[in-house]
Design a protein around this motif. Structure first.
Motif, PDB file in Angstrom:
ATOM      1  N   GLU A  88       0.836  -1.210   0.000  1.00 27.36           N
ATOM      2  CA  GLU A  88       0.000   0.000   0.000  1.00 27.36           C
ATOM      3  C   GLU A  88       0.871   1.261   0.000  1.00 27.36           C
ATOM      4  OE1 GLU A  88      -3.197  -0.832  -0.168  1.00 27.36           O
ATOM      5  OE2 GLU A  88      -2.607  -2.928   0.077  1.00 27.36           O
ATOM      6  N   GLU A  89       1.961   1.175   0.765  1.00 26.54           N
ATOM      7  CA  GLU A  89       2.874   2.333   0.825  1.00 26.54           C
ATOM      8  C   GLU A  89       3.469   2.609  -0.547  1.00 26.54           C
ATOM      9  OE1 GLU A  89       3.736   4.296   3.327  1.00 26.54           O
ATOM     10  OE2 GLU A  89       2.685   3.278   4.959  1.00 26.54           O
TER      11      GLU A  89
ATOM     12  N   LYS B 248       0.965   4.025  -2.909  1.00 25.83           N
ATOM     13  CA  LYS B 248       0.745   5.437  -2.622  1.00 25.83           C
ATOM     14  C   LYS B 248       1.753   6.292  -3.395  1.00 25.83           C
ATOM     15  CE  LYS B 248       0.930   8.087   1.381  1.00 25.83           C
ATOM     16  NZ  LYS B 248       1.084   8.166   2.814  1.00 25.83           N
TER      17      LYS B 248
ATOM     18  N   ASN C 159       1.076   6.062  -7.095  1.00 22.77           N
ATOM     19  CA  ASN C 159      -0.085   6.889  -7.433  1.00 22.77           C
ATOM     20  C   ASN C 159       0.288   8.374  -7.473  1.00 22.77           C
ATOM     21  OD1 ASN C 159      -1.768   4.739  -7.629  1.00 22.77           O
ATOM     22  ND2 ASN C 159      -2.559   4.914  -5.549  1.00 22.77           N
ATOM     23  N   MET C 160       1.139   8.737  -6.516  1.00 24.40           N
ATOM     24  CA  MET C 160       1.572  10.132  -6.454  1.00 24.40           C
ATOM     25  C   MET C 160       2.277  10.525  -7.735  1.00 24.40           C
ATOM     26  SD  MET C 160       3.562  11.569  -3.167  1.00 24.40           S
ATOM     27  CE  MET C 160       2.438  11.363  -1.831  1.00 24.40           C
TER      28      MET C 160
ATOM     29  N   GLU D  67       1.914   9.107 -10.575  1.00 26.91           N
ATOM     30  CA  GLU D  67       0.879   9.128 -11.616  1.00 26.91           C
ATOM     31  C   GLU D  67       0.136  10.476 -11.616  1.00 26.91           C
ATOM     32  OE1 GLU D  67      -2.467   6.144 -11.571  1.00 26.91           O
ATOM     33  OE2 GLU D  67      -0.772   4.927 -12.276  1.00 26.91           O
ATOM     34  N   THR D  68      -0.303  10.875 -10.426  1.00 23.42           N
ATOM     35  CA  THR D  68      -1.011  12.158 -10.304  1.00 23.42           C
ATOM     36  C   THR D  68      -0.128  13.301 -10.795  1.00 23.42           C
ATOM     37  OG1 THR D  68      -1.929  11.233  -8.287  1.00 23.42           O
ATOM     38  CG2 THR D  68      -2.419  13.527  -8.736  1.00 23.42           C
TER      39      THR D  68
ATOM     40  N   GLU E 155      -0.979  15.881 -13.669  1.00 27.26           N
ATOM     41  CA  GLU E 155      -1.017  17.332 -13.473  1.00 27.26           C
ATOM     42  C   GLU E 155      -0.126  18.048 -14.466  1.00 27.26           C
ATOM     43  OE1 GLU E 155      -2.975  19.136 -11.673  1.00 27.26           O
ATOM     44  OE2 GLU E 155      -3.927  17.508 -10.520  1.00 27.26           O
TER      45      GLU E 155
ATOM     46  N   GLU F 198      -0.187  22.922  -8.549  1.00 32.44           N
ATOM     47  CA  GLU F 198      -0.484  21.563  -8.073  1.00 32.44           C
ATOM     48  C   GLU F 198       0.699  20.628  -8.346  1.00 32.44           C
ATOM     49  OE1 GLU F 198      -3.667  19.246  -6.320  1.00 32.44           O
ATOM     50  OE2 GLU F 198      -3.218  21.371  -6.489  1.00 32.44           O
TER      51      GLU F 198
ATOM     52  N   ASN G 286       3.545  21.337  -6.090  1.00 31.90           N
ATOM     53  CA  ASN G 286       3.307  20.745  -4.768  1.00 31.90           C
ATOM     54  C   ASN G 286       3.600  19.242  -4.775  1.00 31.90           C
ATOM     55  OD1 ASN G 286       2.535  23.147  -3.729  1.00 31.90           O
ATOM     56  ND2 ASN G 286       0.325  22.765  -3.870  1.00 31.90           N
ATOM     57  N   ILE G 287       3.043  18.602  -5.790  1.00 31.84           N
ATOM     58  CA  ILE G 287       3.194  17.144  -5.816  1.00 31.84           C
ATOM     59  C   ILE G 287       4.657  16.754  -5.997  1.00 31.84           C
ATOM     60  CG2 ILE G 287       2.502  15.006  -6.982  1.00 31.84           C
ATOM     61  CD1 ILE G 287      -0.152  16.383  -7.620  1.00 31.84           C
TER      62      ILE G 287
ATOM     63  N   TYR H 204       5.942  16.741  -2.753  1.00 34.63           N
ATOM     64  CA  TYR H 204       5.468  15.557  -2.007  1.00 34.63           C
ATOM     65  C   TYR H 204       6.277  14.322  -2.389  1.00 34.63           C
ATOM     66  CZ  TYR H 204       1.326  18.425  -1.059  1.00 34.63           C
ATOM     67  OH  TYR H 204       0.487  19.395  -0.677  1.00 34.63           O
TER      68      TYR H 204
ATOM     69  N   GLU I 278       9.472  14.443  -0.691  1.00 35.19           N
ATOM     70  CA  GLU I 278       9.310  14.096   0.726  1.00 35.19           C
ATOM     71  C   GLU I 278       9.130  12.603   0.923  1.00 35.19           C
ATOM     72  OE1 GLU I 278       6.140  15.962   3.104  1.00 35.19           O
ATOM     73  OE2 GLU I 278       6.919  17.857   2.289  1.00 35.19           O
TER      74      GLU I 278
END
Lengths: 330, 474
Positions: free
Chosen positions: B100-101, B104, B107-108, B110-111, B115, B137, B140-141, B144, B147
């Protein structure tokens, strides 16, 4: 040659041999045994995040505990993320990250910040259900609120205050954050409860910033500015403790009503330093939040306001402590 | 049979096997840890690469937004492809954290790509409000992603720490292992050496003791028993056989030397008598002829008999002779004794002629007959009988010497047969040879104990049977 002596020597040597042989096997296994590392390959159905105001907060840990037990039952991979210390920017960023990583559901504390509502709306827009826990953001598109009815909790505190006190009362309120909606509601509920009682007056409200030192400072300021104060009302968990610390060494006996059931708070109630406290049930909040999210994903109809219980706890309630505080913050 | 060689081979193989197991274990575990380490390091690099590529992609988007330049557009697509391929590579990596980690994180990315693409799209369309939103956006990502990358690397590092602790523990365990391996092999070697040397030394000690006995002349010791199942056992058996053979040989030699001694004794007696007999023999011949010339025929014949008896007794005693000659001598002897005793004693001879070619040691029958005469019938006033019979049975040629004289008790008979008397002390015999000498020589000559049988009882007479094995039967 001495036969018995030889026999002893041989058996001694043999024992020594067995000893080193088995030790060799044992350490050999310890040295060379290779376990293929198995990452938990459990399949989860959903991936939820729970974002508290503060990660290492006992109260939120209980919410997490409730959420974890519900998550285990429902095959949910639960992440408990958020700022190490209360910080709105970090809180918002954590939510944004969760949105960017396309989780299946978000549970968060409502934050009084202009950026919070658009962020929640963005998540909902992207199809991620959002549940606010403990503190609501009623103006956002959040799907469900799970938590204490803060207004009602404040109102209960007010009623308890009226019940427990006699004569003119001058109340100083120590609140976590002046602009936090749940704190505001607790104060509002209290005010509304005592509205019609002419003998009770609210002298002032001070902010503690949800820290104990903040609460101490606020109490100190209140007493200094209003020496005629007779009672205190603390609206966040650590406020009661801060108030007691200041008041403890004074001659005057103040009436103190606090929030939540921290172990220290319970101790003070037992000693008679704190007169009453409002009990919330954070474990249930966690459980209910997970269940609400699953229902939302499955397209079931969910009541947008799901209040968990609130009760008043006084010294005499220690007699049936367990039933009263079951599922509460202990 | 396990030979000493196979024991040694077993011994060496045990050690070789032990050390090979250890070295293979070391190889496998090292390989495993190297792989784990390498994988971790590769993940580090990949994560770092993704983080950097994300920023690069953002820069391209930003560049395109600012300059609206075709090169940025192309570079954007290139970088995007690079990021996608890295993302796919990460998907394929062996899972080291919760799925799941990782999802995540993926997916990030991908997003983020989405964007970025949206920003590019809106730039092309010229929708300023939208593209600034999406650009923000994307930025920001990108942060992220950085991070999250850091936190993933952090997890990895924490893993490394535990990995390191584990390695440290393994190192300690390895040290103990080496110490115990050392002591185990040393003790094992000691045991092997003891076992091995005991297995060799003990049989050698037993053999040594036995050999010492043999060299000291003691040949009748117990057989050497060696329990170890190797060459030494055969050595022991060979030793036992050798000792038995030596024992037999010595017995044979003893018998032979006794026969030699008896013969020498007779020879000596002959020598003692030799001077006179030759002279006497010649003289007797002369006397015989003189008697004949003087017409004293009986006297001549008598002297002839004495002469031939004397001649026979002068023969080489070592040589065997035939029964015929022995019988002739007996007849001469009988003639002399008849002349002497006239009718007091009757001498009888029954002979199956065909038996007369049987070989026999010389000077055997005559002494027996003489013995019968001296000890049996000499004292009788009248009616004394001495009978010599020779006949054949199935297995033997039997020589029977009978007298009806005083006889012997059973005890005397046994004493005779067992050769207990001192046989040299016989006197009165014409040849000086006693019965016991005869019996001994017969036994040695025919190599059997059953050659003589004596039947006798006091006053009933004596019968001596010589059972001579037929030729070809011995």
């Amino acid at each position: 040659m001495n036969r018995p002596f030889n026999k002893w020597l041989y058996s001694l040597l043999f024992l020594l041999f067995l000893f080193s042989f088995f030790n060799m096997l044992y350490y050999g296994k310890k040295t060379f045994h290779v376990e293929s590392k198995t990452v938990d390959t459990k399949k989860y159905q959903y991936h939820f995040v729970l974002i508290p105001e503060e990660v290492d907060n006992d109260y939120w840990r209980l919410v997490e505990k409730g959420a974890r037990s519900a998550a285990l039952k429902n095959d949910v991979y639960l992440e408990y993320l958020g700022p190490k210390q209360a910080n709105n920017d970090e809180h918002l960023r954590t939510i944004d990250q969760a949105i960017a990583s396309q989780v299946d559901g978000i549970m968060t504390q409502g934050v009084t910040d202009p950026a919070f509502i658009p962020l929640i709306n963005k998540a909902v827009q992207k199809g991620i259900p959002v549940v606010t826990v403990d503190t609501d953001a009623p103006d956002s598109d959040r799907n469900v609120y799970v938590g204490t009815n803060n207004y009602y909790a404040g109102f209960l505190a007010g009623q308890a205050f009226i019940q427990d006190t006699k004569g003119e009362q001058y109340v100083g309120i120590v609140t976590g954050r002046l602009h936090a909606s749940h704190q505001k509601l607790r104060v509002q509920g209290f005010k509304d409860a005592i509205k019609h009682d002419k003998r009770i007056h609210i002298v002032d409200i001070k902010e503690s910033n949800i820290t104990k030192t903040g609460a101490v400072q606020a109490t100190y300021d209140l007493i200094k500015e209003h020496p005629h104060i007779t009672a205190f009302y603390g609206t966040s968990a650590l406020d009661g403790l801060g108030i007691v610390e200041v008041v403890e060494n004074r001659k005057q006996d103040y009436y103190i009503i606090a929030f939540d059931t921290l172990p220290a708070t319970l101790k003070y109630i037992n000693k008679g330093k704190i007169d009453a406290t409002v009990v919330q049930y954070p474990i249930r909040m966690g459980e209910n939040a997970i269940e609400a999210l699953i229902k939302l994903i499955n397209g079931e109809k969910v009541d947008p306001l799901q209040f968990t219980e609130t009760k008043i706890f006084r010294k005499e309630d220690f007699l049936n402590l367990n039933t009263k505080l079951e599922g509460a913050w202990r | 049979m396990t030979s000493i060689r196979s024991k040694l081979i077993f011994y060496f193989f045990t050690f070789i096997l032990l050390f090979h197991v250890v070295s293979i274990s070391i190889y496998i575990s090292t390989q495993h840890f190297m792989k784990q380490y390498q994988e971790g390091f590769d993940r580090f690099l990949l994560l770092n690469d993704i983080s950097q590529t994300s920023f690069k992609l953002y820069e391209k988007v930003n560049g395109y937004v600012v300059e609206k330049n075709e090169t940025f557009f192309n570079e954007f697509h290139q970088t995007k492809q690079g990021l996608i391929s890295k993302k796919e590579a990460l998907e394929k990596v062996h899972p080291w954290i919760e799925k799941e980690e990782l999802n995540k994180y993926l997916n990030m990315i991908e997003t983020f790509i989405l964007e970025c693409e949206m920003t590019m799209g809106f730039v092309i369309r010229g929708d300023i409000e939208q593209y600034t939103n999406h650009l923000q956006e994307a930025k920001n990502i990108a942060y992220y992603i950085q991070e999250t990358t850091l936190s993933l690397i952090d997890i990895e590092l924490t893993d490394y720490q535990s990995f390191n602790v584990e390695m440290e523990e393994r190192k300690k365990a390895f040290k103990s292992f080496m110490i115990y391996l050392f002591s185990t092999t040393v003790l094992l070697a000691v045991f092997f050496a003891l076992w091995f040397s005991y297995g060799i030394n003990k049989p050698i000690q037993v053999l040594f003791q036995a050999a010492k006995e043999v060299s000291a002349g003691k040949l009748d010791g117990d057989d050497v028993i060696i329990s170890s199942n190797d060459e030494l056992k055969h050595l022991g058996q060979a030793f036992n056989n050798m000792r038995q053979n030596i024992r037999k040989l010595i017995e044979e030699i003893k018998k032979k030397s006794e026969l030699d001694r008896l013969l020498k004794e007779l020879e000596l007696k002959h020598l003692q008598n030799q001077i006179n007999p030759h002279f006497l023999f010649n003289t007797l011949n002369t006397i015989s002829r003189m008697a004949y010339l003087e017409n004293a025929n009986v006297t001549s014949r008598l002297i002839e008999s004495v002469s031939s008896l004397l001649r026979h007794s002068l023969r080489d005693i070592k040589k065997s002779t035939t029964l015929r000659e022995e019988v002739n001598v007996v007849k001469e002897y009988f003639y002399i004794q008849k002349t002497r005793f006239a009718d007091r004693i009757s001498f009888q001879v029954h002979i199956e002629k065909h038996c007369l070619d049987t070989k026999i040691p010389s000077l055997t029958i005559q002494p027996l007959v003489e013995n019968a005469f001296i000890h049996g019938v000499e004292g009788k006033e009248e009616g004394g009988i001495i009978r010599l019979s020779i006949y054949e049975t199935k297995e033997h040629v039997v020589v029977e010497v009978y007298d009806n004289g005083v006889g012997m008790s059973e005890v005397q008979v046994q004493a005779l047969l067992k050769e207990e008397n001192d046989f040299s002390a016989h006197t009165g015999h014409s040849t000086g040879i006693g019965i016991q000498n005869v019996i001994r020589r017969l036994k040695l000559f025919y190599q059997t104990e059953d050659v003589v049988q004596i039947f006798s009882s006091p006053n009933e007479g004596t019968t001596i049977y010589l059972l001579l094995p037929k030729e070809g039967n011995t």
